[in-house]
Motif scaffolding. Sequence first.
Motif, mmCIF file in Angstrom:
data_model
loop_
_atom_site.group_PDB
_atom_site.id
_atom_site.type_symbol
_atom_site.label_atom_id
_atom_site.label_comp_id
_atom_site.label_asym_id
_atom_site.label_seq_id
_atom_site.Cartn_x
_atom_site.Cartn_y
_atom_site.Cartn_z
ATOM 1 N N ARG A 184 0.831 -1.213 0.000
ATOM 2 C CA ARG A 184 0.000 0.000 0.000
ATOM 3 C C ARG A 184 0.859 1.256 0.000
ATOM 4 O O ARG A 184 0.576 2.221 -0.693
ATOM 5 C CB ARG A 184 -0.940 -0.004 1.203
ATOM 6 N N VAL A 233 -2.275 11.837 -6.234
ATOM 7 C CA VAL A 233 -2.670 11.949 -4.835
ATOM 8 C C VAL A 233 -1.792 13.000 -4.162
ATOM 9 O O VAL A 233 -0.587 13.045 -4.371
ATOM 10 C CB VAL A 233 -2.494 10.589 -4.107
ATOM 11 N N GLN A 293 0.863 4.167 -2.823
ATOM 12 C CA GLN A 293 0.656 5.579 -2.506
ATOM 13 C C GLN A 293 1.822 6.437 -2.987
ATOM 14 O O GLN A 293 1.632 7.528 -3.519
ATOM 15 C CB GLN A 293 0.452 5.765 -1.003
#
Length: 98
Positions: free
Chosen positions: A12, A25, A16
Amino acid sequence: MPKWCSAACRHRAWEQRRAAESGLVAVEVVDRPVEVIREVTNMETVPVVVSPNSAKHWSDLLTTLAERLDQGRIYDRDVSDLLPAMSALILAFNRRVR
């Protein structure tokens, strides 16, 4: 060096990071000190012999080594590393006793 609790967390974090690098993001870096206060409930003094300074200490150490060898608590792969030191010890002891 970052550490993760599991492979899923590591994956994860990688996703990210990859998304942040491509601008998909927004990344917010938060740096804050964390203070943990714990009460000491038990304090114990343990004597540590740095270097044997008496025949009793040497005797205790050699007895412990012999017991651990007999019990198999020293790996077989490490026994060969003890051979030169043990041989030197036996030779020195025999010279001293004679």
